[in-house]
Design an enzyme around this catalytic site. Structure first.
Site, short mmCIF file in Angstrom:
data_model
loop_
_atom_site.label_atom_id
_atom_site.label_comp_id
_atom_site.label_asym_id
_atom_site.label_seq_id
_atom_site.Cartn_x
_atom_site.Cartn_y
_atom_site.Cartn_z
N HIS A 90 9.58 -8.77 0.33
CA HIS A 90 9.11 -7.97 -0.61
C HIS A 90 9.83 -8.00 -1.99
O HIS A 90 11.14 -8.41 -1.81
CB HIS A 90 9.88 -6.58 -0.07
CG HIS A 90 9.42 -5.88 1.41
ND1 HIS A 90 8.35 -4.99 1.66
CD2 HIS A 90 9.53 -6.31 2.55
CE1 HIS A 90 8.15 -4.65 2.65
NE2 HIS A 90 8.80 -5.57 3.23
N HIS A 98 7.32 -11.93 5.74
CA HIS A 98 7.13 -11.38 4.45
C HIS A 98 8.31 -10.99 3.63
O HIS A 98 9.16 -10.77 4.14
CB HIS A 98 6.07 -10.46 4.32
CG HIS A 98 6.32 -9.35 5.17
ND1 HIS A 98 6.36 -9.16 6.64
CD2 HIS A 98 6.74 -7.79 4.70
CE1 HIS A 98 6.70 -7.86 6.99
NE2 HIS A 98 6.76 -7.02 5.93
N ILE A 146 0.82 -1.28 -0.02
CA ILE A 146 0.02 0.02 -0.15
C ILE A 146 1.01 1.20 0.14
O ILE A 146 0.36 2.07 -0.31
CB ILE A 146 -1.18 -0.11 1.14
CG1 ILE A 146 -0.46 0.13 2.68
CG2 ILE A 146 -1.84 -1.06 0.96
CD1 ILE A 146 -1.18 0.38 3.82
N GLU A 161 8.08 -4.44 10.32
CA GLU A 161 6.90 -3.64 11.02
C GLU A 161 5.88 -4.51 11.25
O GLU A 161 4.94 -4.24 12.22
CB GLU A 161 6.48 -2.72 10.14
CG GLU A 161 7.51 -1.10 10.08
CD GLU A 161 7.24 -0.34 8.98
OE1 GLU A 161 6.00 -0.23 8.39
OE2 GLU A 161 8.15 0.41 8.71
N VAL A 162 5.56 -5.72 10.39
CA VAL A 162 4.38 -6.50 10.79
C VAL A 162 5.14 -7.80 10.95
O VAL A 162 5.84 -8.35 10.23
CB VAL A 162 3.36 -6.58 9.57
CG1 VAL A 162 2.34 -7.59 9.60
CG2 VAL A 162 2.80 -5.08 9.08
#
EC number: 3.9.1.-
Length: 116
Positions: A103, A101, A32, A96-97
């Site tokens: 990127h 994950h 986002i 951050e999360v």
């Protein structure tokens, strides 16, 4: 069991996201707040908080992250010129999360990995 994350809600389609790939092991969606022309997050559907929490049982799903990254890089037209795969781990690593994950960033020159 690991805590629920915002990514868990994206996987279940409870909150909107631009999902570009999803199967039984992984989900990929556009970031986002993209940091490059192409910026996609690829995540395991199972919540794994950080790289430090990976176990042997996660090997198939994590292998799928890489095969999906290669597929998406080709589809996005960034495979030939190049792209970067980034996995951050914990606070100092920039995570951050807390749902592991990857990127996938590309579509433009990315410069140096780290500034001195």
């Amino acid at each position: 069991m690991a805590e629920e994350t915002i990514f868990s809600k994206i996987i279940r389609k409870e909150i909107p996201a631009n999902i570009v790939y999803q199967d039984e092991l992984v989900t990929a969606f556009r970031d986002i707040s993209p940091q490059a022309k192409t910026h996609i997050l690829i995540i395991p559907n199972k919540v794994i908080p950080t790289v430090n929490d990976v176990t042997e049982q996660d090997e198939v799903a994590l292998g799928r992250l890489f095969s999906v990254a290669a597929k998406l890089a080709k589809e996005e037209g960034v495979a030939e010129d190049g792209y970067r795969l980034i996995v951050n781990c914990n606070k100092h690593g920039g995570q951050e999360v807390f749902h592991l994950h990857m990127h996938l960033v590309g579509g433009e020159p990315l410069g140096r990995m780290l500034a001195k």
